[in-house]
Write a protein that holds these residues in place. Structure first.
Motif, PDB file in Angstrom:
ATOM      1  N   ASP A  47      -7.837   1.862   1.599  1.00 19.47           N
ATOM      2  CA  ASP A  47      -7.345   2.837   0.619  1.00 19.47           C
ATOM      3  C   ASP A  47      -6.547   3.968   1.270  1.00 19.47           C
ATOM      4  O   ASP A  47      -6.111   4.895   0.599  1.00 19.47           O
ATOM      5  CB  ASP A  47      -8.504   3.406  -0.192  1.00 19.47           C
ATOM      6  CG  ASP A  47      -9.555   4.102   0.671  1.00 19.47           C
ATOM      7  OD1 ASP A  47      -9.317   4.302   1.884  1.00 19.47           O
ATOM      8  OD2 ASP A  47     -10.628   4.437   0.135  1.00 19.47           O
ATOM      9  N   LYS A  48      -6.328   3.846   2.599  1.00 20.77           N
ATOM     10  CA  LYS A  48      -5.704   4.947   3.330  1.00 20.77           C
ATOM     11  C   LYS A  48      -4.278   5.241   2.895  1.00 20.77           C
ATOM     12  O   LYS A  48      -3.848   6.391   2.830  1.00 20.77           O
ATOM     13  CB  LYS A  48      -5.729   4.640   4.830  1.00 20.77           C
ATOM     14  CG  LYS A  48      -5.175   5.741   5.711  1.00 20.77           C
ATOM     15  CD  LYS A  48      -5.118   5.320   7.171  1.00 20.77           C
ATOM     16  CE  LYS A  48      -6.483   5.024   7.744  1.00 20.77           C
ATOM     17  NZ  LYS A  48      -6.438   4.701   9.180  1.00 20.77           N
ATOM     18  N   TYR A  49      -3.510   4.182   2.599  1.00 24.32           N
ATOM     19  CA  TYR A  49      -2.085   4.356   2.343  1.00 24.32           C
ATOM     20  C   TYR A  49      -1.696   4.099   0.885  1.00 24.32           C
ATOM     21  O   TYR A  49      -0.509   3.984   0.575  1.00 24.32           O
ATOM     22  CB  TYR A  49      -1.271   3.422   3.254  1.00 24.32           C
ATOM     23  CG  TYR A  49      -1.557   3.609   4.726  1.00 24.32           C
ATOM     24  CD1 TYR A  49      -1.345   4.839   5.342  1.00 24.32           C
ATOM     25  CD2 TYR A  49      -2.063   2.562   5.490  1.00 24.32           C
ATOM     26  CE1 TYR A  49      -1.617   5.022   6.686  1.00 24.32           C
ATOM     27  CE2 TYR A  49      -2.341   2.739   6.844  1.00 24.32           C
ATOM     28  CZ  TYR A  49      -2.111   3.965   7.438  1.00 24.32           C
ATOM     29  OH  TYR A  49      -2.387   4.138   8.770  1.00 24.32           O
ATOM     30  N   LEU A  50      -2.665   4.006  -0.002  1.00 20.48           N
ATOM     31  CA  LEU A  50      -2.350   3.689  -1.392  1.00 20.48           C
ATOM     32  C   LEU A  50      -1.497   4.763  -2.052  1.00 20.48           C
ATOM     33  O   LEU A  50      -0.728   4.475  -2.966  1.00 20.48           O
ATOM     34  CB  LEU A  50      -3.648   3.485  -2.186  1.00 20.48           C
ATOM     35  CG  LEU A  50      -4.522   2.298  -1.746  1.00 20.48           C
ATOM     36  CD1 LEU A  50      -5.763   2.213  -2.621  1.00 20.48           C
ATOM     37  CD2 LEU A  50      -3.733   0.990  -1.796  1.00 20.48           C
ATOM     38  N   GLN A  51      -1.629   6.007  -1.580  1.00 18.65           N
ATOM     39  CA  GLN A  51      -0.860   7.115  -2.155  1.00 18.65           C
ATOM     40  C   GLN A  51       0.155   7.677  -1.173  1.00 18.65           C
ATOM     41  O   GLN A  51       0.620   8.804  -1.328  1.00 18.65           O
ATOM     42  CB  GLN A  51      -1.823   8.230  -2.604  1.00 18.65           C
ATOM     43  CG  GLN A  51      -2.936   7.782  -3.536  1.00 18.65           C
ATOM     44  CD  GLN A  51      -2.426   7.080  -4.770  1.00 18.65           C
ATOM     45  OE1 GLN A  51      -1.381   7.453  -5.321  1.00 18.65           O
ATOM     46  NE2 GLN A  51      -3.141   6.055  -5.223  1.00 18.65           N
ATOM     47  N   GLY A  52       0.503   6.911  -0.141  1.00 21.05           N
ATOM     48  CA  GLY A  52       1.444   7.394   0.863  1.00 21.05           C
ATOM     49  C   GLY A  52       0.790   7.455   2.229  1.00 21.05           C
ATOM     50  O   GLY A  52      -0.352   7.023   2.416  1.00 21.05           O
ATOM     51  N   ILE A  90       2.451  -2.092  -0.215  1.00 23.50           N
ATOM     52  CA  ILE A  90       1.651  -1.038  -0.833  1.00 23.50           C
ATOM     53  C   ILE A  90       1.351  -1.384  -2.287  1.00 23.50           C
ATOM     54  O   ILE A  90       0.229  -1.176  -2.774  1.00 23.50           O
ATOM     55  CB  ILE A  90       2.379   0.318  -0.739  1.00 23.50           C
ATOM     56  CG1 ILE A  90       2.555   0.734   0.728  1.00 23.50           C
ATOM     57  CG2 ILE A  90       1.613   1.383  -1.510  1.00 23.50           C
ATOM     58  CD1 ILE A  90       1.270   0.849   1.503  1.00 23.50           C
ATOM     59  N   ARG A  96      -2.390  -1.916  -3.911  1.00 21.37           N
ATOM     60  CA  ARG A  96      -2.915  -1.202  -5.076  1.00 21.37           C
ATOM     61  C   ARG A  96      -3.526  -2.166  -6.085  1.00 21.37           C
ATOM     62  O   ARG A  96      -4.584  -1.894  -6.670  1.00 21.37           O
ATOM     63  CB  ARG A  96      -1.799  -0.381  -5.724  1.00 21.37           C
ATOM     64  CG  ARG A  96      -1.393   0.850  -4.914  1.00 21.37           C
ATOM     65  CD  ARG A  96      -0.173   1.521  -5.499  1.00 21.37           C
ATOM     66  NE  ARG A  96       0.169   2.729  -4.738  1.00 21.37           N
ATOM     67  CZ  ARG A  96       1.380   3.294  -4.748  1.00 21.37           C
ATOM     68  NH1 ARG A  96       2.352   2.747  -5.472  1.00 21.37           N
ATOM     69  NH2 ARG A  96       1.608   4.375  -4.043  1.00 21.37           N
ATOM     70  N   ASN A 148      -6.720  -3.433  -4.687  1.00 18.98           N
ATOM     71  CA  ASN A 148      -7.743  -2.401  -4.751  1.00 18.98           C
ATOM     72  C   ASN A 148      -8.420  -2.383  -6.121  1.00 18.98           C
ATOM     73  O   ASN A 148      -9.641  -2.157  -6.224  1.00 18.98           O
ATOM     74  CB  ASN A 148      -7.104  -1.038  -4.451  1.00 18.98           C
ATOM     75  CG  ASN A 148      -8.126   0.077  -4.370  1.00 18.98           C
ATOM     76  OD1 ASN A 148      -9.085   0.001  -3.607  1.00 18.98           O
ATOM     77  ND2 ASN A 148      -7.929   1.122  -5.160  1.00 18.98           N
TER      78      ASN A 148
END
Length: 331
Positions: A231-236, A262, A266, A269
């Motif tokens: 979940d580290k890069y799901l929002q950038g 990405i 998502r 996830n």
């Protein structure tokens, strides 16, 4: 304060036999590739390995060129081993590898007997060990006869410097040839280490079948796609992440953090949440669902990441509907 391991550490971890050998590995192993170099805090490194061992992770995976710089991870491990794990040596599986460039000149790279023998001697000195449990040829060397590389692995076992030997990043055909040579020499290959994840499924194109035929275990690296399948890069890209700090320096491959990956992460996830797992747990569980898999190597920059990955062991079963949905996301 001296380290006293969790007395219940073997009660919940799953152990799997490596092919047809007598060697068993934990379903989750810890790799010391990027977070055990000179720039990394020793206290954090110590906490990662203690957390792992307390959870029943008995396998620590290294290579001669891990760091940065090359060799630093083995030196860091030596300090932690001396302080915390020496008394537990017979409970540990410690592996290292050689195959990439390590020192100048024609003898510091590849697959020659000269290089493979010298590199293991250097690794043992850096780690303060008499032997490693598994010694891998890190990659095939087309310039060296396969018989020479495999003969070097056999010789090192006979010298008592390694208990088992393995291969990494060999193609299915190369793997079959190498296994045949090692079998004839009397030192069978027990394990192969390929890159394998939801995003990189190359081992399904013949390698897993070859390993099953040869009776060789399989241990995957980069199953979290260097953090993309978390979940580290799901929002950038967070400012304090490994990608931000070391992109372009071998920490995360260029192009991994592309919009397409990405977007897939998502959607994956969402499925993971429906399964009651984190994305990282589901990514690890997906690899472990295949009975041909022996273990998954995870990298960790924090102890909590080890704990999270271990949670995947509790549920690595997937319904047909879930697998179909995953394939649709990745198509």
């Amino acid at each position: 304060m001296s380290y006293i391991p969790n007395p219940a550490r073997y009660e919940t971890m799953e152990y799997r036999r490596s092919g047809r050998s007598g060697l068993q590995l934990p379903a989750i192993s810890v790799g010391l590739w990027q977070n055990f170099g000179e720039v990394d805090a020793l206290g954090n490194c110590r906490a990662i390995l203690r957390t792992a061992f307390d959870a029943g992770i008995t396998h620590f995976d290294l290579a001669n060129n891990y760091g940065p710089p090359a060799g630093a991870a083995e030196e860091t491990f030596s300090r932690l081993y001396k302080d915390d794990f020496r008394a537990h040596r017979d409970e540990l599986i410690i592996s290292t590898k050689a195959g990439y460039g390590m020192w100048p000149g024609p003898y510091g790279d590849g697959g020659s007997r000269k290089y493979l023998v010298a590199s293991l001697d250097q690794s043992l000195r850096r780690m303060g060990l008499d032997y490693v449990d598994i010694y891998y040829h890190h990659r095939p060397d087309p310039e060296t006869p396969l018989e020479e590389s495999m003969g070097a692995l056999d010789a090192l076992v006979r010298q008592g410097k390694a208990l088992y030997v393995g291969l990494s990043s060999y193609s299915p055909d190369e793997t079959r040839r190498a296994c045949a040579i090692l079998r004839d020499l009397g030192t069978p290959c027990v394990i192969h280490q390929p890159k394998y994840s939801l995003l990189v499924r190359t081992p399904e194109e013949g390698l897993l079948d070859a390993l099953a035929d040869e009776g060789v275990g399989c241990i995957a690296f980069s199953s979290l796609a260097q953090g993309v399948l978390t979940d580290k890069y799901l929002q950038g890209v967070p400012a304090d992440s490994r990608a931000a700090r070391r992109l372009g320096n071998g920490a995360i491959e260029e192009g991994q953090l592309n919009p397409e990956n990405i977007a897939k992460a998502r959607q994956l996830n969402e499925l993971a949440q429906q399964r009651g797992q984190s994305l990282a747990q589901m990514a690890v569980a997906w690899v472990l669902k295949d009975p041909r898999m022996t273990s998954v190597i995870i990298g960790a920059s924090k102890p909590q990441q080890v704990t999270d990955a271990v949670g995947a062991v509790a549920n690595h079963q997937f319904s047909g509907e879930e697998l179909a949905r995953i394939d649709a996301i990745l198509a």
